[in-house]
Design a protein around this motif. Sequence first.
Motif, short mmCIF file in Angstrom:
data_model
loop_
_atom_site.label_atom_id
_atom_site.label_comp_id
_atom_site.label_asym_id
_atom_site.label_seq_id
_atom_site.Cartn_x
_atom_site.Cartn_y
_atom_site.Cartn_z
N ASP A 233 41.58 46.47 42.58
CA ASP A 233 41.25 47.65 43.39
C ASP A 233 41.41 48.95 42.62
OD1 ASP A 233 44.01 47.89 43.29
OD2 ASP A 233 44.32 47.52 45.42
N ALA A 234 41.94 48.88 41.40
CA ALA A 234 42.04 50.06 40.53
C ALA A 234 40.93 50.07 39.49
CB ALA A 234 43.40 50.09 39.84
N ALA A 235 39.96 49.18 39.64
CA ALA A 235 38.82 49.10 38.72
C ALA A 235 37.54 49.21 39.54
CB ALA A 235 38.87 47.81 37.92
N PRO A 236 37.21 50.40 40.04
CA PRO A 236 36.08 50.56 40.96
C PRO A 236 34.72 50.26 40.35
CG PRO A 236 36.92 52.71 40.27
CD PRO A 236 37.90 51.68 39.78
N ASP A 237 34.62 50.21 39.03
CA ASP A 237 33.33 49.93 38.40
C ASP A 237 33.01 48.44 38.34
OD1 ASP A 237 32.80 52.61 37.97
OD2 ASP A 237 33.74 52.63 35.99
N LEU A 238 33.97 47.60 38.73
CA LEU A 238 33.71 46.17 38.77
C LEU A 238 33.14 45.78 40.13
CD1 LEU A 238 36.87 44.63 37.02
CD2 LEU A 238 34.65 45.18 36.02
N GLU A 239 32.22 44.82 40.10
CA GLU A 239 31.61 44.32 41.33
C GLU A 239 32.00 42.86 41.53
OE1 GLU A 239 27.43 44.87 41.52
OE2 GLU A 239 27.52 47.04 41.21
N LEU A 240 32.43 42.54 42.75
CA LEU A 240 32.87 41.19 43.09
C LEU A 240 31.92 40.60 44.12
CD1 LEU A 240 35.04 38.92 43.06
CD2 LEU A 240 36.22 40.19 44.88
N HIS A 241 31.44 39.39 43.84
CA HIS A 241 30.59 38.68 44.78
C HIS A 241 31.11 37.26 44.91
CE1 HIS A 241 27.58 41.89 44.78
NE2 HIS A 241 27.73 41.95 43.46
N GLY A 242 31.16 36.76 46.13
CA GLY A 242 31.61 35.40 46.34
C GLY A 242 33.00 35.33 46.93
N ASP A 243 33.71 34.26 46.60
CA ASP A 243 35.00 33.94 47.21
C ASP A 243 36.14 34.69 46.52
OD1 ASP A 243 37.23 32.84 48.33
OD2 ASP A 243 36.80 30.77 47.73
N PRO A 244 36.67 35.75 47.15
CA PRO A 244 37.73 36.52 46.48
C PRO A 244 39.02 35.72 46.30
CG PRO A 244 37.43 37.27 48.74
CD PRO A 244 36.31 36.34 48.45
N ALA A 245 39.28 34.75 47.17
CA ALA A 245 40.50 33.95 47.05
C ALA A 245 40.49 33.13 45.77
CB ALA A 245 40.66 33.05 48.26
N LEU A 246 39.31 32.68 45.36
CA LEU A 246 39.20 31.90 44.13
C LEU A 246 39.52 32.77 42.93
CD1 LEU A 246 38.42 29.19 42.87
CD2 LEU A 246 36.04 29.93 42.89
N LEU A 247 39.04 34.02 42.95
CA LEU A 247 39.37 34.95 41.86
C LEU A 247 40.85 35.29 41.87
CD1 LEU A 247 38.40 36.75 39.51
CD2 LEU A 247 38.09 38.57 41.20
N ASP A 248 41.42 35.50 43.05
CA ASP A 248 42.85 35.82 43.15
C ASP A 248 43.69 34.71 42.54
OD1 ASP A 248 42.26 38.19 44.44
OD2 ASP A 248 42.71 37.43 46.45
#
Length: 259
Positions: A233-248
């Motif tokens: 959340d401190a990297a606003p230039d990154l875009e996340l698509h899909g399952d955030p739990a998997l990335l977490d």
Amino acid sequence: MMDTSSYLNAVVDQTSTFAEWVDGRDAAAPVPTCPKWTLADLVDHVGATHRMVAMLVGEQLSEPSKAFAAYVPAPADSAQWGLWMVEGAAAAKQAFESVADDTPVWDPSGAAAGVPFWSRRLFGEASVHRADAAAALNKRYELAPESAVAALEDWLDTMTSRGYWENRPDFAKAMRGDGQTLHFHATDAPGEWLARREQNRVALEHTHTEADVTLSGPAADLLLVISRRRKLDAAPDLELHGDPALLDRWIEHMDWVTD
């Protein structure tokens, strides 16, 4: 792709900046990105690693015990840190200049990667730990996109290596899966990775494809988030698509020692 000489030149350059930042600073200063470390711990780790790798490579060691036993701690006086850091990086560069890429040298990857492994690993260490120093000392962290891609390659390849899987059973337990995929995509320099969680390994490919979760954006931001040096959340230039739990879950276990 960077070669051994380019990696070591970059290590020397980044270490010079690191050394300027830390020289004479408060040894007890906390390192926010490594909560259990002080600035003294960070300096000690980086400088001692230079010297251990210099011994491994320079003496062409087939196993690491001699280099580990020769661990050289940082000077207690922080006013000596700058010179000590610069000397360690120079010693590492000199060691690599004395061998060829195919010279047999022990490494922990499980792939007998030897000299090329260590040249890239020192570069990756320099890139990530300079971010630690920046966080501790309120310095601006900058890394060119192509260099950030190279550091990402080091991080992801090392963390998904057979040697890491076999020597970190906690990591292996957490990362076992049934084909779940994560796609990391640098948008400011060529660099894409697809990580697939399998039962007996994490398979890493360089490809563009659909995945269960995709994280894309500037390479330096990707590096800092994936290496746990910056919150997503401190990297606003990154875009996340899909399952955030998997990335977490992935980021939670992107550590050299997981609990």
